[in-house]
Write a protein that holds these residues in place. Structure first.
Motif, PDB file in Angstrom:
ATOM      1  N   ARG A 123       0.807  -1.225   0.000  1.00 42.22           N
ATOM      2  CA  ARG A 123       0.000   0.000   0.000  1.00 42.22           C
ATOM      3  C   ARG A 123       0.839   1.273   0.000  1.00 42.22           C
ATOM      4  O   ARG A 123       0.444   2.272  -0.587  1.00 42.22           O
ATOM      5  N   PHE A 124       1.977   1.275   0.664  1.00 44.68           N
ATOM      6  CA  PHE A 124       2.787   2.493   0.733  1.00 44.68           C
ATOM      7  C   PHE A 124       3.581   2.760  -0.546  1.00 44.68           C
ATOM      8  O   PHE A 124       3.883   3.908  -0.868  1.00 44.68           O
ATOM      9  N   LEU A 125       3.939   1.688  -1.281  1.00 51.47           N
ATOM     10  CA  LEU A 125       4.841   1.870  -2.418  1.00 51.47           C
ATOM     11  C   LEU A 125       4.181   2.277  -3.737  1.00 51.47           C
ATOM     12  O   LEU A 125       4.834   2.930  -4.558  1.00 51.47           O
ATOM     13  N   PRO A 126       2.924   1.941  -4.020  1.00 54.73           N
ATOM     14  CA  PRO A 126       2.340   2.406  -5.281  1.00 54.73           C
ATOM     15  C   PRO A 126       2.385   3.924  -5.473  1.00 54.73           C
ATOM     16  O   PRO A 126       2.705   4.383  -6.586  1.00 54.73           O
ATOM     17  N   PRO A 127       2.121   4.763  -4.437  1.00 53.14           N
ATOM     18  CA  PRO A 127       2.282   6.205  -4.657  1.00 53.14           C
ATOM     19  C   PRO A 127       3.730   6.592  -4.971  1.00 53.14           C
ATOM     20  O   PRO A 127       3.965   7.523  -5.757  1.00 53.14           O
ATOM     21  N   PRO A 148      -7.389  -6.098   0.385  1.00 54.18           N
ATOM     22  CA  PRO A 148      -7.914  -4.913  -0.318  1.00 54.18           C
ATOM     23  C   PRO A 148      -6.838  -3.887  -0.640  1.00 54.18           C
ATOM     24  O   PRO A 148      -6.020  -3.544   0.209  1.00 54.18           O
ATOM     25  N   LEU A 149      -6.887  -3.415  -1.883  1.00 51.14           N
ATOM     26  CA  LEU A 149      -5.949  -2.392  -2.338  1.00 51.14           C
ATOM     27  C   LEU A 149      -6.678  -1.306  -3.139  1.00 51.14           C
ATOM     28  O   LEU A 149      -6.072  -0.337  -3.593  1.00 51.14           O
ATOM     29  N   HIS A 150      -7.993  -1.488  -3.262  1.00 58.58           N
ATOM     30  CA  HIS A 150      -8.777  -0.597  -4.121  1.00 58.58           C
ATOM     31  C   HIS A 150      -8.690   0.859  -3.677  1.00 58.58           C
ATOM     32  O   HIS A 150      -8.720   1.776  -4.511  1.00 58.58           O
ATOM     33  N   GLY A 151      -8.585   1.098  -2.364  1.00 63.40           N
ATOM     34  CA  GLY A 151      -8.537   2.472  -1.886  1.00 63.40           C
ATOM     35  C   GLY A 151      -7.343   3.231  -2.443  1.00 63.40           C
ATOM     36  O   GLY A 151      -7.467   4.381  -2.887  1.00 63.40           O
ATOM     37  N   VAL A 152      -6.178   2.591  -2.453  1.00 63.21           N
ATOM     38  CA  VAL A 152      -4.971   3.223  -2.981  1.00 63.21           C
ATOM     39  C   VAL A 152      -5.055   3.351  -4.503  1.00 63.21           C
ATOM     40  O   VAL A 152      -4.729   4.401  -5.076  1.00 63.21           O
ATOM     41  N   ASP A 166      -6.368  -4.821 -14.241  1.00 62.85           N
ATOM     42  CA  ASP A 166      -7.428  -5.637 -14.853  1.00 62.85           C
ATOM     43  C   ASP A 166      -8.736  -5.540 -14.079  1.00 62.85           C
ATOM     44  O   ASP A 166      -9.530  -6.494 -14.045  1.00 62.85           O
ATOM     45  N   GLY A 167      -8.962  -4.401 -13.422  1.00 63.19           N
ATOM     46  CA  GLY A 167     -10.227  -4.181 -12.734  1.00 63.19           C
ATOM     47  C   GLY A 167     -10.383  -4.899 -11.415  1.00 63.19           C
ATOM     48  O   GLY A 167     -11.469  -4.885 -10.821  1.00 63.19           O
ATOM     49  N   ARG A 168      -9.304  -5.507 -10.909  1.00 67.18           N
ATOM     50  CA  ARG A 168      -9.417  -6.300  -9.683  1.00 67.18           C
ATOM     51  C   ARG A 168      -9.457  -5.442  -8.419  1.00 67.18           C
ATOM     52  O   ARG A 168     -10.003  -5.844  -7.404  1.00 67.18           O
ATOM     53  N   GLY A 169      -8.821  -4.284  -8.463  1.00 69.48           N
ATOM     54  CA  GLY A 169      -8.660  -3.508  -7.230  1.00 69.48           C
ATOM     55  C   GLY A 169      -7.732  -4.207  -6.263  1.00 69.48           C
ATOM     56  O   GLY A 169      -7.796  -4.022  -5.055  1.00 69.48           O
ATOM     57  N   ALA A 170      -6.850  -5.041  -6.810  1.00 68.33           N
ATOM     58  CA  ALA A 170      -5.949  -5.862  -5.985  1.00 68.33           C
ATOM     59  C   ALA A 170      -4.753  -6.251  -6.841  1.00 68.33           C
ATOM     60  O   ALA A 170      -4.689  -5.971  -8.040  1.00 68.33           O
ATOM     61  N   LEU A 171      -3.789  -6.893  -6.194  1.00 70.78           N
ATOM     62  CA  LEU A 171      -2.608  -7.386  -6.899  1.00 70.78           C
ATOM     63  C   LEU A 171      -2.952  -8.604  -7.740  1.00 70.78           C
ATOM     64  O   LEU A 171      -3.936  -9.301  -7.454  1.00 70.78           O
ATOM     65  N   PRO A 172      -2.122  -8.884  -8.777  1.00 66.85           N
ATOM     66  CA  PRO A 172      -0.966  -8.120  -9.248  1.00 66.85           C
ATOM     67  C   PRO A 172      -1.400  -6.904 -10.064  1.00 66.85           C
ATOM     68  O   PRO A 172      -2.509  -6.863 -10.582  1.00 66.85           O
ATOM     69  N   SER A 191     -12.078   2.504   5.399  1.00 70.38           N
ATOM     70  CA  SER A 191     -12.658   1.767   6.527  1.00 70.38           C
ATOM     71  C   SER A 191     -12.123   0.350   6.621  1.00 70.38           C
ATOM     72  O   SER A 191     -12.194  -0.275   7.678  1.00 70.38           O
ATOM     73  N   SER A 192     -11.553  -0.189   5.525  1.00 70.63           N
ATOM     74  CA  SER A 192     -10.972  -1.533   5.594  1.00 70.63           C
ATOM     75  C   SER A 192      -9.504  -1.510   5.972  1.00 70.63           C
ATOM     76  O   SER A 192      -8.955  -2.530   6.380  1.00 70.63           O
ATOM     77  N   SER A 193      -8.839  -0.352   5.854  1.00 70.35           N
ATOM     78  CA  SER A 193      -7.429  -0.248   6.251  1.00 70.35           C
ATOM     79  C   SER A 193      -7.011   1.212   6.337  1.00 70.35           C
ATOM     80  O   SER A 193      -7.110   1.955   5.343  1.00 70.35           O
ATOM     81  N   SER A 194      -6.506   1.604   7.499  1.00 72.61           N
ATOM     82  CA  SER A 194      -5.973   2.961   7.655  1.00 72.61           C
ATOM     83  C   SER A 194      -4.748   3.178   6.784  1.00 72.61           C
ATOM     84  O   SER A 194      -4.352   4.317   6.526  1.00 72.61           O
TER      85      SER A 194
END
Length: 461
Positions: A123-127, A148-152, A166-172, A191-194
């Motif tokens: 989560r921290f590295l994509p930005p 969950p990674l959709h928030g980022v 590919d629309g997953r909102g998740a890895l890869p 709400s799923s992860s600070s």
């Protein structure tokens, strides 16, 4: 292994949890904080000048972060000296002389990042990757694909980044870095992860317009971790407007600026102190954790209050935090929403108490390294316990426990919880205790070292 499935064949890598002969009496030097180390690495990599991380944690999660930053062009030089003799310690612990020098450089791709199953890395590295020049591919353990990674992802797209998932909102996924990011206002449901909020804030000083992150959705979990992010940003020279400083609720603003290269001493990981303090509580003994900070944003500091409520007492001195058990454990009614990562060890202690416990505010734990609520209920019940899931937590009714295999689902905190139960329940075998290396190097060595230390006379209530 993910979810709460277990293998039907032979149990791999079973570790017989040591049974305590009596009340423990030990000083245990806990390695550095994972949360501080990985935030410190990000901020140092984005700084305008070189910096130092002293006493960093060397664990799977932090080494994955360091290797990912190196792949993006950041220089990280490691210096290791022998640990001083004395209290029990582990690699990367406060008793050592290890330091990492971080030398910022132009971020570039192409690169591949292995996130393992580390929430901070994924989560921290994509930005950060969005600021690189070139594509950066992210992948990791099978469980990382389910987290969950959709928030980022959604927030970065709203801020101008191009991401293929590919629309997953998740890895890869692949982040196509353009060398810069405009930034500006963005909404995110964290709400799923600070960590969704912290991820955006950490890189925000390098965005052209900074960032205004507005959380929309249910109550935020783990707020202390966002406060940690804000404190570390400010210490690195960033201007941050945050709710706790009188700002607008659920809104964080970071102005664009150059970050300072700091000389940062990493605090001990207070959440990783949980099983050792629990050992004092369940055996009626005494454990001292050196270098416990007087002031900290780490969620683990709540252990002082929680374990005192469950029957122990603590004293913070120049020597550290000393926690003493009385030989009696009482149940607890606790909202753990802000300190959810402490839940597994607290649940283990509650299963050994003399009255019922209710742990609530922790529905988000179903999305952690495994579904921690389902896993705790299943594994404690298979040892004879009586644990039921609620909508947002666990109800634990103490019952006499017996030995058996405690599955960990590749979750480090499940393994340490099992070790706590094994102190007073004969025959507990922990599956894959090596998973503790995610954040706590050589946990088995630290644990047996604690028990090998001189024992104190049993204390009774």
């Amino acid at each position: 292994m993910t979810g709460i499935e277990t293998s039907s064949g032979a149990h791999p890598a079973l570790w017989p949890a040591p049974l305590a002969d009596g009340a423990v009496d030990a000083t245990v030097t806990v390695p550095g904080s994972k949360s501080v180390t990985n935030r410190g690495l990000i901020l140092a990599a984005l700084a305008a000048e070189p910096g130092w991380l002293r006493r960093p944690l060397r664990s799977r999660d932090t080494l994955l972060m360091a290797e990912a930053l190196r792949a993006l062009g950041v220089g990280i030089e490691e210096t290791v000296t022998d640990r001083s003799p004395g209290s029990l310690g582990a690699p990367g612990s406060a008793g050592g002389g290890e330091a990492w020098r971080v030398i910022p450089a132009g971020l570039h791709g192409p690169a591949t990042v292995d996130v393992g199953n580390a929430g901070t890395v994924m989560r921290f590295l994509p930005p950060v990757a969005a600021l690189a020049d070139g594509p950066v591919r992210f992948d990791g353990d099978p469980r990382s694909h389910e987290r969950p990674l959709h928030g980022v992802i959604d927030a970065l797209r709203a801020l101008g980044a191009r991401i293929d998932d590919d629309g997953r909102g998740a890895l890869p996924m692949t982040v196509h870095g353009g060398g810069a990011l405009d930034g500006g206002p963005v909404q995110v449901d964290a709400s799923s992860s600070s960590q969704f909020v912290s991820a955006l804030l950490l890189s925000a000083p390098r965005f052209n317009q900074g960032v205004e992150v507005r959380h929309v959705g249910a109550a935020l979990p783990s707020l202390p971790h966002i406060r940690m992010t804000v404190d570390m940003l400010r210490a690195a020279g960033a201007a941050v407007d945050a709710p706790e400083a009188g700002g607008e609720p659920n809104v964080w603003r970071v102005a664009p600026s150059a970050l300072l290269g700091r000389d940062l001493v990493v605090e001990p990981d207070l959440s990783n102190a949980a099983p050792f303090l629990a050992a004092a509580l369940v055996t009626g003994g005494r454990v001292t954790i050196p270098d416990w900070p007087e002031r900290t944003t780490q969620p683990g500091d709540a252990l002082r209050r929680i374990f005192t409520d469950m029957g122990g007492s603590c004293e913070l001195t120049d020597a550290g935090l000393t926690f003493t058990g009385t030989g009696r454990i009482t149940g607890i009614d606790a909202d753990l929403h802000e300190v959810g990562e402490l839940t597994p060890v607290i649940a283990a202690v509650a299963a050994l108490a003399d009255s019922e416990s209710s742990l609530h505010g922790i529905a988000h734990l179903r999305l952690h390294e495994t579904d921690r609520l389902a896993a705790l209920a299943k594994e404690i019940n298979e040892l004879g316990g009586d644990v039921t899931e609620t909508a947002d937590g666990l109800r634990i009714r103490p019952r006499p426990l017996h030995g058996g295999v405690f599955h960990t689902y590749e979750d480090h905190r499940l393994a340490t919880a099992a070790a706590v139960i094994g102190l007073v329940v004969e025959g507990v075998q922990v599956e894959n205790v090596a998973t503790t290396a995610k954040t706590l190097p050589d946990f088995p060595g630290l644990w047996t070292g604690m028990l090998d230390a001189a024992t104190a006379p049993a204390r009774r209530a």
